[in-house]
Each structure stands twice: as structure tokens, then as C-alpha cells.
Design a protein around this motif. Structure first.
Motif, PDB file in Angstrom:
ATOM      1  N   THR A  78      30.883  54.585   5.686  1.00  0.00           N
ATOM      2  CA  THR A  78      31.913  54.430   6.771  1.00  0.00           C
ATOM      3  C   THR A  78      33.089  54.538   6.290  1.00  0.00           C
ATOM      4  N   GLU A 120      37.379  54.311   7.491  1.00  0.00           N
ATOM      5  CA  GLU A 120      38.341  53.806   8.429  1.00  0.00           C
ATOM      6  C   GLU A 120      39.830  54.073   7.992  1.00  0.00           C
ATOM      7  N   GLY A 166      28.966  49.651  12.309  1.00  0.00           N
ATOM      8  CA  GLY A 166      30.355  50.051  11.838  1.00  0.00           C
ATOM      9  C   GLY A 166      31.497  49.659  12.807  1.00  0.00           C
ATOM     10  N   LEU A 181      37.580  55.625  12.974  1.00  0.00           N
ATOM     11  CA  LEU A 181      36.427  55.341  12.326  1.00  0.00           C
ATOM     12  C   LEU A 181      35.620  56.581  12.283  1.00  0.00           C
ATOM     13  N   ILE A 196      31.730  56.915  11.031  1.00  0.00           N
ATOM     14  CA  ILE A 196      30.439  55.956  10.854  1.00  0.00           C
ATOM     15  C   ILE A 196      29.265  56.846  10.723  1.00  0.00           C
ATOM     16  N   ASP A 228      25.424  53.009   9.708  1.00  0.00           N
ATOM     17  CA  ASP A 228      26.146  51.831  10.221  1.00  0.00           C
ATOM     18  C   ASP A 228      26.343  52.278  11.640  1.00  0.00           C
ATOM     19  N   GLY A 229      25.485  53.278  12.196  1.00  0.00           N
ATOM     20  CA  GLY A 229      25.636  53.461  13.626  1.00  0.00           C
ATOM     21  C   GLY A 229      24.352  53.147  14.503  1.00  0.00           C
TER      22      GLY A 229
END
Length: 338
Positions: A232, A234, A288, A304, A306, A310-311
Motif C-alpha cells: 500500500t 499513500e 488499506g 491511496l 491498495i 489490503d483491499g
């Protein structure tokens, strides 16, 4: 993106307990006093009660620590419209649909007088509600419109503004039952409706984000010609100056989600025309989001990227057209935290 929609409202009457207690059951509570209290639900709809709340009293300080002693007066209480009464005046501006309120509430079945939800129960605290939300019972948010900070208000929620003709057997609300709410209002504040400014360009390797039509409409997201990242990532495109988002709060946000593989849109609150509200940091949304949005400031725009782990994981989300191998890209504008 949201996993809690209309079901939020059905959780422990108006979403007042199951969300705040992370799914823990509410302890048993006493019934209100009043003639006819505890007699059980009627089999047919009682006639509308003129000035239904005229006899309702709630004694005790509005200190958000001490539960008031409520007497509903004479039951059954039945209304076909929302009736409202100020029991203790507050100060400041009256809440509108654009505002968020924090309350502690006692919620009753107006037919039987039974207490359905105790906002002063052990482990409970005042709870926030953005009055523009559409995932709560309409009568609940409408009843709080006009309330002031420091006030104690009582209002009714008729079936048409509550659970409708089906009622809610799990909560002990019949098809003809009017709900009565006594609420202490600890705060009234207004969140953002949209962010200001254009924000920073996306960092190298991130998708490009363009708000060609202003911040009130969905952005265009362009995916780079590269493999999706395995972890992930960001980037904060606008740094807000509002309160820090805390674990367990609700946030109100606009968001826009596309797939890395082809840039196709799979979900967008901007396209629906209404901001979304959801609890953050407690597993109610994908990891995420929980792992990145806690700690951000209200007024921020976050980009983001992801990966599946993490999704939605290996199972994906078939209803959203998301496979178990899809990497997700989100643009999130944080408008409020409460």
C-alpha cells in the motif's frame, strides 16, 4: 466501498449501540415510568396522539454523565409525523442538515414504554451523527434538526420515518410502534462540504489526479504505465488543518475509486452526489483505509494505492467488479471526523 448502509440504521435502533460498541450487545435496561408502560405492543395502530410529548419529563442535569430520569407520561404514544419538544434549552446555533451533532440518548418504544437503547449505559459515551446522512432512520436525523448545544430534546419517530410497515422484531419495534427519543446534545458543529484549493501534483510513480470541474465533482485518475505496487502506498495531496482522525471515529468523506489495471471506476461518492460516512480504524472498511486514514487531518486529500491483500483479498468483491488480483486506487477528501 461502504460495507454498512441501511443496516447501520437497523443496528440497535438507529445505529446507536452496535456501531459504538463494536458489535457488543447492549445490557438490559429498565423501562420508563408512565401509565400503560410495559403493556406490550398493540395489534393495530393507535390513533395519532395530539401533543404526544406534552407529558414527557426528563429530570436531572444535562451534564452528559448522568442519565436523566424519564417519565413518558401516558402510553401508548403514537404519532404520524415527527413531534418535537425542547425539555432543556441550549445555546448557540440550531443544527441544520449540514451539521454534525454529538448526543447521548435514551430511546423508547412509545407503545409499550420499554427502553430500547441506553446511551448512558456502561462503557457508552456521546456519539456523533452527521444530519445529512442517508444511512440512518430518517426520523432520527430529522428529529435532531433544530437542536442546540447543551439542550435536552424529545422527539417522536413514526413508523413511516422509522422501520416502516415491517417494524424491527429484533429490536422490539412493531409495525405500528412510534419511537420516542430523549437526547442530550453535547456538541453541534459543521463539517466541510468540499475542500478548497487544487492540491499538490501526485508524486512520481503514483496515478495522476485532476479535478478539472472543481472539488465538488469527481476527479479524473490516470494510471501510470507500470506494474502495480505490491505494498500500500499513500500520498497527501492537500494537507488539512482540521482535527486529527482518531481510531473508532466516523469520518465523512468524498472518495473516488478506480482499478489500476484499466482505470475503470468501480465506486465514487462524488458520482452518487453525496458524501459517505463510515467508522474508521475498527475493521468496518478495508485494511488499506483503516491503516492510512487514521491520523490524517480533516480537510486533507489523500491518494491511496491498495494491493489486494489490503483491499478485498483473494475473494475480491464481485458486486463491485473487483477481482482477487485487482489493485485499487482511491482519491479521498476527508470532510469531517466525529
Amino acid at each position: 466501498m461502504r460495507i454498512r448502509t441501511a443496516a447501520t440504521a437497523a443496528a440497535a435502533v438507529l445505529g446507536l449501540s452496535l456501531l459504538s460498541a463494536c458489535g457488543q450487545p447492549t445490557p438490559a435496561a429498565p423501562e420508563a415510568t408512565g401509565t400503560g408502560a410495559g403493556t406490550g405492543a398493540a395489534t393495530s395502530a393507535p390513533a395519532d396522539t395530539p401533543n404526544a410529548l406534552a407529558a414527557v419529563t426528563a429530570t436531572g442535569p444535562v451534564d452528559f454523565k448522568t442519565a436523566p430520569k424519564v417519565d413518558l407520561g401516558r402510553t401508548p404514544i403514537s404519532t404520524t409525523s415527527i413531534q418535537r419538544r425542547v425539555l432543556t434549552p441550549g445555546t448557540g446555533s440550531e443544527a441544520t442538515r449540514e451539521d454534525t451533532v454529538r448526543i447521548r440518548a435514551l430511546i423508547y418504544n412509545g407503545t409499550s414504554g420499554k427502553l430500547l437503547d441506553d446511551g448512558y449505559g456502561k462503557g457508552r459515551a456521546d456519539e456523533g451523527y452527521r444530519l445529512g446522512r442517508t444511512d440512518l432512520l430518517a426520523g432520527f436525523t430529522e428529529g435532531l434538526v433544530g437542536s442546540q448545544q447543551g439542550s435536552r430534546v424529545a422527539f417522536t419517530i413514526p413508523p413511516a420515518k422509522g422501520f416502516g410497515a415491517s417494524g424491527n422484531a429484533q429490536l422490539g419495534v412493531g409495525a405500528t410502534d412510534t419511537i420516542v427519543v430523549v437526547a442530550d446534545v453535547s456538541e453541534v458543529h459543521r463539517g466541510l462540504t468540499q475542500l478548497e484549493g487544487t492540491g499538490s501534483p501526485s508524486p512520481e510513480g503514483f496515478p495522476k489526479v485532476e479535478f478539472a470541474d472543481g472539488n465538488a465533482k469527481a476527479p479524473t485518475v490516470t494510471i501510470p504505465k507500470a506494474d502495480a505496487p505490491k505494498k500500500t502506498r499513500e500520498a497527501t495531496l492537500i494537507e488539512g488543518d482540521g482535527p486529527v482522525v482518531k481510531e473508532g471515529q466516523f469520518i465523512a468523506a468524498h472518495y473516488h475509486g478506480v482499478l489500476w489495471k484499466d482505470g475503470s471506476v468501480f465506486d465514487s461518492s462524488w458520482e452518487r452526489g453525496a458524501a459517505a460516512d463510515f467508522p474508521i480504524g475498527i475493521g468496518a472498511v478495508i485494511p488499506g483505509w483503516d491503516d492510512t486514514l487514521v491520523g490524517k487531518k480533516v480537510g486533507s486529500r489523500v491518494l491511496l494505492v491498495i494491493p489486494p491483500k489490503d483491499g478485498y483479498g483473494e475473494q475480491g468483491n464481485p458486486n463491485g467488479g473487483i477481482s482477487g488480483t485487482d489493485t485499487l486506487v482511491f482519491v479521498v477528501d476527508i470532510l469531517d471526523a466525529y
